[in-house]
Motif scaffolding. Structure first.
Motif, PDB file in Angstrom:
ATOM      1  N   UNK A   1       0.842  -1.205   0.000  1.00 22.67           N
ATOM      2  CA  UNK A   1       0.000   0.000   0.000  1.00 22.67           C
ATOM      3  C   UNK A   1       0.873   1.248   0.000  1.00 22.67           C
ATOM      4  N   UNK A   2       2.029   1.148   0.660  1.00 14.44           N
ATOM      5  CA  UNK A   2       2.986   2.264   0.670  1.00 14.44           C
ATOM      6  C   UNK A   2       3.435   2.609  -0.755  1.00 14.44           C
ATOM      7  N   UNK A   3       3.546   1.587  -1.606  1.00 18.26           N
ATOM      8  CA  UNK A   3       3.925   1.815  -3.005  1.00 18.26           C
ATOM      9  C   UNK A   3       2.889   2.686  -3.707  1.00 18.26           C
ATOM     10  N   UNK A   4       1.615   2.436  -3.421  1.00 20.79           N
ATOM     11  CA  UNK A   4       0.550   3.286  -3.967  1.00 20.79           C
ATOM     12  C   UNK A   4       0.688   4.713  -3.454  1.00 20.79           C
TER      13      UNK A   4
ATOM     14  N   UNK B   1     -11.135  -2.091  -2.056  1.00 24.69           N
ATOM     15  CA  UNK B   1     -11.230  -0.636  -2.183  1.00 24.69           C
ATOM     16  C   UNK B   1      -9.850  -0.008  -2.318  1.00 24.69           C
ATOM     17  N   UNK B   2      -8.904  -0.496  -1.510  1.00 24.67           N
ATOM     18  CA  UNK B   2      -7.530   0.016  -1.591  1.00 24.67           C
ATOM     19  C   UNK B   2      -6.924  -0.312  -2.947  1.00 24.67           C
ATOM     20  N   UNK B   3      -7.207  -1.490  -3.474  1.00 24.32           N
ATOM     21  CA  UNK B   3      -6.693  -1.871  -4.794  1.00 24.32           C
ATOM     22  C   UNK B   3      -7.205  -0.928  -5.878  1.00 24.32           C
TER      23      UNK B   3
ATOM     24  N   UNK C   1      -9.947   4.518   2.699  1.00 20.32           N
ATOM     25  CA  UNK C   1      -9.897   3.055   2.757  1.00 20.32           C
ATOM     26  C   UNK C   1      -8.715   2.475   3.527  1.00 20.32           C
ATOM     27  N   UNK C   2      -7.511   3.027   3.318  1.00 23.21           N
ATOM     28  CA  UNK C   2      -6.352   2.302   3.835  1.00 23.21           C
ATOM     29  C   UNK C   2      -6.273   2.253   5.363  1.00 23.21           C
ATOM     30  N   UNK C   3      -6.704   3.307   6.123  1.00 20.84           N
ATOM     31  CA  UNK C   3      -6.658   3.147   7.586  1.00 20.84           C
ATOM     32  C   UNK C   3      -7.558   2.006   8.065  1.00 20.84           C
TER      33      UNK C   3
ATOM     34  N   UNK D   1       2.237  -1.567  -8.372  1.00 17.89           N
ATOM     35  CA  UNK D   1       1.328  -1.792  -7.247  1.00 17.89           C
ATOM     36  C   UNK D   1       0.097  -2.579  -7.697  1.00 17.89           C
ATOM     37  N   UNK D   2      -0.508  -2.163  -8.809  1.00 15.68           N
ATOM     38  CA  UNK D   2      -1.730  -2.804  -9.300  1.00 15.68           C
ATOM     39  C   UNK D   2      -1.499  -4.271  -9.684  1.00 15.68           C
ATOM     40  N   UNK D   3      -0.257  -4.609 -10.044  1.00 15.08           N
ATOM     41  CA  UNK D   3       0.041  -5.977 -10.456  1.00 15.08           C
ATOM     42  C   UNK D   3       0.248  -6.911  -9.264  1.00 15.08           C
TER      43      UNK D   3
END
Length: 472
Positions: free
Chosen positions: A21-24, A86-88, A127-129, A182-184
């Motif tokens: 998620x950090x990469x996003x 959702x994060x994706x 979303x991420x939290x 990230x998406x991959x």
């Protein structure tokens, strides 16, 4: 040593998921940090294409207007698809944003790119939290939330380094590759245990706990998740709205709104988007403005990682207080610099003051940025998390848009010194609020935090009733 090694083995999947998620967030940080070097280029004497000051202010602020839309989309995705999916999907608008940057030849392309990147930012902060709160152990939950925020700072640092040294097209291509990476990878992670329990799939929930926690015996963990989800479950929108009216939930919602307000009205976006322009107006010659931006961005990353270490040791409240005091001091000194400049002091003798101001302002990364996001993942029951994420994200977006869009107008009306002193007053209020009102949630399970909020509200009600009786 054996215990430490065992803990690392148990927690590494949580850290791995966080780093993805950090990469996003690095990609979103690249979009945020893009503004300072390229706005300075586009408003200089020989730009790739002409951008006026008014167009520049819209380019800076449209990121946060896009966040409003992203907050709505993120909350809807959270409600129907769960936190992981959702994060994706947050990465999709970023892909369109970088394509616009690659193709840019006019301000219109930049407007569209900023709206898309703002959508992505609004979605991820909704979303991420929640995602991290559902997969992490209480002992490291705050740190993991803060690691992702530091991805934003790393992206800003890379943007300040890349911006002065390459065209917007190459900047966009590199950033697009980060987003596609990230998406991959992220889809291969399992859903959260909370998601499976909410959908009555206990077997998959146990498998998710085994993956994220690396425990052979998941009975106690699955019982805790089931208790948390079922004890806070409401099946209809009407029931959820009724839940929000409960004093403890209403209090938490107001607290989150105020924390995000303090974050955005601290001058965060002013410093982030206009740092190079501010340094040029301040006639800094000891170091080139673009190099100063790189140095401050690098220090922001260091201070942010210090916050990651401190947040689960010192707690959320003390970090907020330290950060508020530091930003207040930095804004006072920054306003003092421009005050002295207006009275014809030699800027060459005052350069140390503005550099010191920027250095002190890095303390905003220590608590003001980290703590609100950590607390958003903690303060709300399971069935209110999507609503809380929406309110937090949209509040942050509104205040960020107001702060970034009004900066140039306020400077034109009242000059820089008073704008910075207004930020200092807001930080004084934030300092008082942090010390008096904000609860401490470090090291507590999500259920324990709910019990704490209920107990605090009951205590406040008793005090209020007692005061009314004594007054009467």
């Amino acid at each position: 040593m054996a215990k430490i090694f065992e803990a690392v083995l148990q927690l590494w999947p949580q850290c791995y998921a966080t780093l993805l998620v950090c990469l996003l967030n690095i990609s979103i940080g690249l979009a945020s940090g893009w503004t300072s070097p390229y706005l300075a280029q586009l408003t200089s004497e020989n730009p790739p294409f002409r951008v006026t000051s008014e167009e520049g202010s819209w380019i800076a602020s449209l990121l946060h207007l896009g966040r409003l839309l992203g907050a709505v989309i993120g909350s809807l995705l959270l409600e129907y698809f769960g936190s992981k999916m959702s994060v994706l999907l947050t990465g999709v608008p970023m892909i369109f944003s970088w394509i616009c940057i690659i193709c840019v030849n006019s301000p219109i392309w930049l407007y569209v790119a900023r709206i898309f990147s703002g959508m992505s930012m609004g979605m991820v902060f909704s979303c991420y939290p929640i995602y991290i709160g559902e997969i992490s152990a209480p002992s490291i939950r705050g740190a993991l939330v803060c690691v992702i925020i530091n991805g934003l700072l790393i992206g800003i640092l890379f943007a300040s380094i890349m911006g002065p040294n390459m065209s917007m097209m190459y900047f966009g291509i590199i950033s697009l590759i980060v987003t596609l990476g990230y998406m991959a990878i992220f889809p291969f992670l399992p859903q959260t245990p909370h998601y499976y329990v909410q959908h009555n799939n206990i077997k998959r929930a146990e498998q998710a706990i085994q993956w994220y926690y690396r425990k052979p015996d998941v009975k106690s963990e699955i019982e805790a998740v089931e208790h948390f989800v079922k004890s806070t479950s409401a099946k209809s929108i009407k029931e959820r709205l009724e839940q929000i009216k409960k004093p403890e939930n209403r209090h938490s919602l107001i607290m989150i709104i105020l924390l995000y307000m303090f974050m955005q009205l601290s001058g965060l976006n002013t410093i982030l988007f206009y740092m190079e322009i501010i340094a040029r107006k301040a006639m800094v010659t000891l170091i080139t403005p673009s190099t100063l931006v790189i140095i401050i961005s690098a220090i922001n990353v260091i201070v942010g990682w210090m916050g990651v270490v401190a947040i689960d040791r010192c707690g959320r409240r003390i970090l907020l207080a330290i950060s508020s005091f530091g930003v207040m001091t930095g804004m006072i000194l920054l306003g003092l610099y421009f005050f002295l400049l207006d009275y014809d002091y030699d800027p060459s003798n005052l350069e140390w003051l503005i550099i010191l101001s920027f250095l002190i302002l890095t303390t905003m990364m220590f608590g003001l940025i980290l703590a609100p996001n950590a607390m958003l993942s903690e303060l709300f029951p399971s069935d209110l998390k999507s609503i809380a994420g929406f309110v937090g994200s949209i509040s942050s977006a509104i205040f960020a848009f107001v702060a970034s869009k009004t900066y140039q107008s306020l400077v034109d009306i009242i000059t820089e010194k008073y704008v910075f002193w207004i930020y200092a007053v807001i930080m004084l209020i934030s300092l008082i609020y942090s010390l008096i009102v904000v609860p401490e949630t470090k090291g507590k399970t999500l259920q324990e935090i709910q019990d704490l909020m209920i107990a605090r509200r009951s205590q406040q009600s008793r005090i209020t009733q007692q005061s009314s009786v004594e007054t009467g």
